[in-house]
Design an enzyme around this catalytic site. Structure first.
Site, PDB file in Angstrom:
ATOM      1  N   LEU A 147       0.855  -1.197   0.000  1.00 49.25           N
ATOM      2  CA  LEU A 147       0.000   0.000   0.000  1.00 49.25           C
ATOM      3  C   LEU A 147       0.884   1.239   0.000  1.00 49.25           C
ATOM      4  CD1 LEU A 147      -2.751  -0.687   2.707  1.00 49.25           C
ATOM      5  CD2 LEU A 147      -3.124  -0.518   0.250  1.00 49.25           C
ATOM      6  N   HIS A 148       0.595   2.180  -0.894  1.00 50.69           N
ATOM      7  CA  HIS A 148       1.365   3.421  -0.866  1.00 50.69           C
ATOM      8  C   HIS A 148       0.606   4.633  -1.364  1.00 50.69           C
ATOM      9  CE1 HIS A 148       1.773   2.575  -5.161  1.00 50.69           C
ATOM     10  NE2 HIS A 148       2.142   3.841  -5.314  1.00 50.69           N
ATOM     11  N   ARG A 149      -0.538   4.451  -2.013  1.00 48.85           N
ATOM     12  CA  ARG A 149      -1.227   5.600  -2.603  1.00 48.85           C
ATOM     13  C   ARG A 149      -1.807   6.502  -1.525  1.00 48.85           C
ATOM     14  NH1 ARG A 149      -1.397   5.751  -7.913  1.00 48.85           N
ATOM     15  NH2 ARG A 149      -0.936   3.831  -9.037  1.00 48.85           N
ATOM     16  N   PRO A 150      -1.657   7.812  -1.704  1.00 46.78           N
ATOM     17  CA  PRO A 150      -2.167   8.754  -0.702  1.00 46.78           C
ATOM     18  C   PRO A 150      -3.632   8.541  -0.364  1.00 46.78           C
ATOM     19  CG  PRO A 150      -0.775   9.902  -2.278  1.00 46.78           C
ATOM     20  CD  PRO A 150      -0.917   8.498  -2.792  1.00 46.78           C
TER      21      PRO A 150
ATOM     22  N   ASP B 273      -2.248  -1.548  -4.145  1.00 45.56           N
ATOM     23  CA  ASP B 273      -2.804  -0.393  -4.847  1.00 45.56           C
ATOM     24  C   ASP B 273      -1.822   0.113  -5.900  1.00 45.56           C
ATOM     25  OD1 ASP B 273      -0.890   0.834  -3.260  1.00 45.56           O
ATOM     26  OD2 ASP B 273      -2.316   2.012  -2.085  1.00 45.56           O
TER      27      ASP B 273
END
Length: 381
Positions: free
Chosen positions: A217-220, A295
């Site tokens: 997971l990394h999306r803002p 993501d």
């Protein structure tokens, strides 16, 4: 296809990288240009948008990618601050190097920033991975994709649907070339050297579970909203009662997990918290996973190439071919839906899928050949 005939003065192509996925795309492209005879001269500029030094260096080493000729060392900031600073620093480099064309990949802020500088200075822009669309204009990456494509003179697509998107937006057909997916060039080349899960997990102090899922997971939109991140983590805690989860944590995500106290919650379950991993480690973990939850756009593509079931924790994707033809399913962000789809994968083995056209390890060669011919034609007397 025969080698292009180039003018005596070698064309100079300036190539831009900024973040981890860019490196995976650029490595095979530079290798393909190096094999051309006569060669196109390439310079590599790293904007420093991806500023985790250790993570960056490891990916360069894993991919056999040469060190950049210039690093702008831009670092973090808001989208406006970062984009503006990249433009400010890059303009000087561009004027100094005076390339015949600039090649950008993907959809990060650096892609748009450098394309905009080049276009304003009258230098043609080449965009690799053009035409991908999620239809979600609230995503910064979507804005970067659309604007970069409008600025580009030569556009290389990675999947068949991208051409229709570009034509619909008024891009001339002769500027569009279907080359295939350069991410998969890197994957196929490096797969024999992928680090086995038992080795990478042992290096981080863990035993290898008999079966596992892989989470990224990394999306803002997922990690900057504390409530959404908490809901996603609760779903992962529940899923971990059925399948051990390996969770290499992006620095952005790590900061939020620590801030909210969710990291402590995760450690109470069968969730292995790992640092950011090198490309070859991630490749080995993906290959051995029963299920990947992510993501990341790139991981959607890589799991399709590997034949590993993938659940995308978003409401849309700019890579629909991974859903239409591959192993990817759009799960959204609602915990109940994610858990239902994950359990279905564990029961049935998930989608089988097939490999999309031109995801064959030769996309970069097609890009290099077309680009060299195009540059030759532009520079001919």
């Amino acid at each position: 296809m025969s080698d292009p005939v180039l003018p005596s003065a070698r064309p100079h192509l300036l190539c831009i990288v900024a973040a981890r996925p860019n490196l995976m795309k650029m490595a095979p492209i530079l290798a393909a240009f190096a094999k051309l005879a006569p060669q196109v001269r390439t310079s590599l500029v790293h904007t420093g948008q991806h500023y985790d030094t250790a993570m960056n260096a490891q990916v360069f080493a894993d991919l056999g990618l040469r060190a950049p000729d210039i690093n702008l060392e831009v670092g973090s900031g808001s989208h406006a601050q970062q984009t503006a600073e990249i433009m400010r620093r890059y303009e000087t480099v561009h004027l100094d190097l005076a390339p015949h064309a600039v090649l950008v990949v993907g959809d990060v802020n650096s892609t748009l920033a450098c394309a905009l500088v080049a276009a304003k200075l009258g230098t043609p822009v080449i965009h690799v991975e053009a035409g991908l669309r999620s239809g979600e204009r609230t995503m910064p990456e979507e804005i970067n994709r659309v604007l970069t494509d409008q600025l580009s003179a030569l556009l290389f697509t990675s999947e068949t649907g991208a051409r229709a998107n570009l034509l619909r937006e008024g891009i001339a057909e002769e500027r569009i070339h279907f080359a295939g997916n350069v991410m998969i060039d890197s994957l196929l080349r490096e797969l024999p050297d992928a680090v086995p899960p038992r080795i990478s997990l042992r290096a981080h102090g863990h035993d290898t579970p008999p079966a596992y899922g892989l989470l990224t997971l990394h999306r803002p939109s997922n990690v900057d909203d504390g409530a959404r991140l908490a809901a996603l983590m609760e779903a992962m805690c529940t899923l971990s009662t059925q399948l051990t989860l390996l969770f290499p944590i992006h620095p952005r995500t790590r900061a939020m997990l620590d801030k909210t106290g969710l990291a402590r919650r995760l450690r109470e379950h069968a969730i292995m918290l790992l640092p950011p991993l090198g490309y070859l480690e991630m490749l080995g973990l993906m290959q051995g996973a029963q299920l990947v939850l992510t993501d990341s756009g790139g991981i959607q593509e890589e799991t399709t190439a590997l034949g590993v079931p993938c659940l995308t924790l978003r409401d849309n994707t700019e890579r629909p071919v991974t859903v239409d033809e591959g192993t990817n399913v759009i799960a959204g962000t609602a915990p109940a839906a994610i858990l239902s789809l994950a359990r279905q994968v564990l029961r049935t083995g998930g989608k089988r899928g097939r490999i999309p056209q031109y995801w064959d390890g030769h996309a970069a060669e097609r890009i290099a050949t077309v680009t060299a011919q195009w540059l030759s034609a532009r520079l001919a007397p």
